[in-house]
Design a protein around this motif. Structure first.
Motif, short mmCIF file in Angstrom:
data_model
loop_
_atom_site.label_atom_id
_atom_site.label_comp_id
_atom_site.label_asym_id
_atom_site.label_seq_id
_atom_site.Cartn_x
_atom_site.Cartn_y
_atom_site.Cartn_z
N ASN A 93 0.82 -1.10 0.17
CA ASN A 93 0.16 -0.25 -0.10
C ASN A 93 0.73 1.23 0.01
O ASN A 93 1.46 1.69 1.11
N GLY A 95 0.02 4.32 -0.43
CA GLY A 95 -0.88 5.32 0.14
C GLY A 95 -0.85 5.72 1.57
O GLY A 95 -0.02 5.24 2.26
N GLU A 96 -1.54 6.68 1.74
CA GLU A 96 -1.73 7.11 3.24
C GLU A 96 -2.84 6.64 3.94
O GLU A 96 -2.93 7.07 5.22
N LYS A 97 -3.77 5.97 3.36
CA LYS A 97 -4.72 5.24 4.28
C LYS A 97 -4.86 3.79 3.84
O LYS A 97 -4.29 3.31 2.98
N PRO A 126 -1.23 1.65 5.52
CA PRO A 126 -0.42 2.70 4.81
C PRO A 126 0.97 2.47 4.83
O PRO A 126 1.51 2.17 5.98
#
Length: 155
Positions: A93, A95-97, A126
């Protein structure tokens, strides 16, 4: 006009017609039928030995697939497991979420016949990478492939 010579083409045509009919009658779609295709001869299922007859289980009709997230899911293994076949890999992942990937793996013969499938959900925090694995019990062949027709993000 000589009758003997005029009838010769008609006799040849009759003989050729009978010969063609005899040859056509000899071709049947019996138990050992072989059909010619542009790729070569294809035996009917009835002509194959029982060991070559493959029975596939039900497959999903629709599979969610998001090509943009495929780069985040990697398969690292595709191997026999007791009573069937399995696959494993990693999901990352960037991403940040948190993200949850739905991963669908088909188990296919080397001739691309899908015998069964398995799916899993990989929950990835994340910036992290997690391992995922699937396995399925079914009558597998000695060598199988594990394509992944569906990788998607679920809510």
């Amino acid at each position: 006009m000589n009758v003997r010579y005029a009838a010769l083409p008609a006799v040849k045509a009759s003989v050729l017609l009978m010969l063609a009919s005899t040859l056509a009658a000899g071709c049947s779609s019996g138990e050992h039928a072989v059909r010619e295709t542009p790729a070569g001869p294809v035996k009917s299922a009835a002509a194959m030995p029982d060991a070559a007859k493959v029975v596939a289980n039900s497959l999903p009709k629709k599979i969610a697939n998001e090509p943009g997230v495929r780069r985040n899911v990697i398969q690292t293994a595709c191997a026999a497991v007791p009573g069937g076949w399995g696959a494993e890999g990693t999901a990352r992942n960037p991403g940040e979420k948190p993200v949850t990937y739905k991963i669908v793996v088909f188990f296919t013969t080397t001739k691309a016949t899908t015998l069964d499938y398995a799916q899993t959900l990989a929950k990835v925090p994340p910036g992290k990478t997690v391992n995922w694995s699937v396995k399925k019990e079914f009558k597998a062949e000695r060598k199988m492939l594990c394509p992944m027709p569906g990788i998607s993000v679920v809510a």
